[in-house]
Design an enzyme around this catalytic site. Structure first.
Site, PDB file in Angstrom:
ATOM      1  N   SER A 171       0.906  -1.334   0.100  1.00  0.00           N
ATOM      2  CA  SER A 171      -0.047  -0.013   0.092  1.00  0.00           C
ATOM      3  C   SER A 171       0.756   1.269   0.133  1.00  0.00           C
ATOM      4  CB  SER A 171      -0.845  -0.102   1.325  1.00  0.00           C
ATOM      5  OG  SER A 171      -1.551   1.113   1.276  1.00  0.00           O
ATOM      6  N   TYR A 218      -2.741  -0.177  10.557  1.00  0.00           N
ATOM      7  CA  TYR A 218      -2.865  -0.663   9.138  1.00  0.00           C
ATOM      8  C   TYR A 218      -1.318  -0.320   8.413  1.00  0.00           C
ATOM      9  CZ  TYR A 218      -4.159  -1.146   4.135  1.00  0.00           C
ATOM     10  OH  TYR A 218      -4.071  -1.500   2.874  1.00  0.00           O
TER      11      TYR A 218
END
Ligand SMILES: NC(=O)c1ccc[n+]([C@@H]2O[C@H](COP(=O)([O-])OP(=O)(O)OC[C@H]3O[C@@H](n4cnc5c(N)ncnc54)[C@H](OP(=O)(O)O)[C@@H]3O)[C@@H](O)[C@H]2O)c1
Length: 233
Positions: free
Chosen positions: A138, A150
């Site tokens: 990501s 995250y």
């Protein structure tokens, strides 16, 4: 059935994984997709007309037995494995100060342990095919964002990709880290829907993954970070 290259994708019943499966099938691959939800996988197979080149396997990407059995079934069914895409992942959309720790365990296990298990299970077959590993990281794994757990799982994926590459390149296996920016998928359902800003669609990321997988032998694309324009991160 065609005898095209074989790719296994975790979390391939929706979003980026499904778009990647669809694209690779269109390019003549045989594809196995995993996911925890059997109905989701079945809906995806039905949408595609249940081609013989698509295998759906119910299983948790964070569970060793499920991951090793997905690899075994794929190799048994299709005869080989050319690429393994560690795509399954999700975010709890909270932070280290005010978040709910109850949700963090599954997120860490899926996002960090999951790719490690897939690499561990797929490596013998990938060494035989001199194949490729793709890790879906990501943008949150290449920039810092305040309190983002995250993001910390995706920073771990960034490290795992390079550590793996340094281990397996001598065996002719390639490793690509694909870092999506905001992409319109079910990912944002847990946050009440996608943010109100520019987004990619899943096929943009699928294109990057398929391009990396399709590189000629002897060429290894290591990192692809793909953002929408404009992008705040
Ligand atoms: N969308 C974005 O903006 C964005 C940005 C950067 C990175 N990413 C990354 O891209 C990857 C794919 O996400 P997406 O956007 O395509 O989200 P998505 O549409 O929610 O798809 C995620 C898929 O993974 C599966 N999955 C989740 N946990 C799993 C587990 N433990 N075992 C097996 N399958 C699991 C889900 O199916 P089941 O729930 O049925 O298992 C679902 O099919 C993730 O790693 C995510 O972190 C997304």
């Amino acid at each position: 059935m065609t005898d095209g290259p074989v790719t296994l994708i975790t979390g391939g019943g929706s979003g980026i994984g499904a778009a990647t499966a669809r694209r690779l099938l269109g390019e003549g691959h045989r594809v196995a997709v995993t996911g925890r939800g059997g109905q989701r996988l079945d809906r995806f197979a039905a949408e595609l007309g249940r081609p013989a080149e698509l295998l759906t396997l119910v299983g948790d990407a964070a569970d060793w037995d499920a991951v090793s059995s997905a690899v075994e079934t794929t190799v048994r069914q299709f005869g080989r494995l050319d690429a393994a895409v560690a795509n399954a992942g999700f975010a709890t959309f909270d932070d280290i100060a005010g978040g709910d720790p109850a949700g963090w365990r599954d997120m860490v296990l899926t996002n960090v342990l999951g790719p490690a298990l897939l690499i561990r299970a797929a490596l013998p077959a990938l060494r035989q095919s001199r194949g490729r590993i793709v890790l879906v990281g990501s943008v949150a794994g290449v920039v810092y964002s305040p309190g983002n757990i995250y993001g910390a799982t995706k920073w771990a994926v960034t490290g795992l990709a390079e550590n793996t590459r340094r281990l397996v390149t001598a065996d002719g296996v390639g490793v690509t880290l694909v870092n999506p920016g905001a992409t319109e998928t079910g990912f944002f359902d847990a946050d009440g829907g996608p943010p109100d800003r520019a987004m990619l669609d899943a096929d943009h990321i699928a294109g990057a993954i398929a391009w990396a997988i399709g590189q000629p032998s002897g060429v290894d694309v290591n990192t692809l970070t793909v953002r929408p324009v404009p992008s705040p991160l």
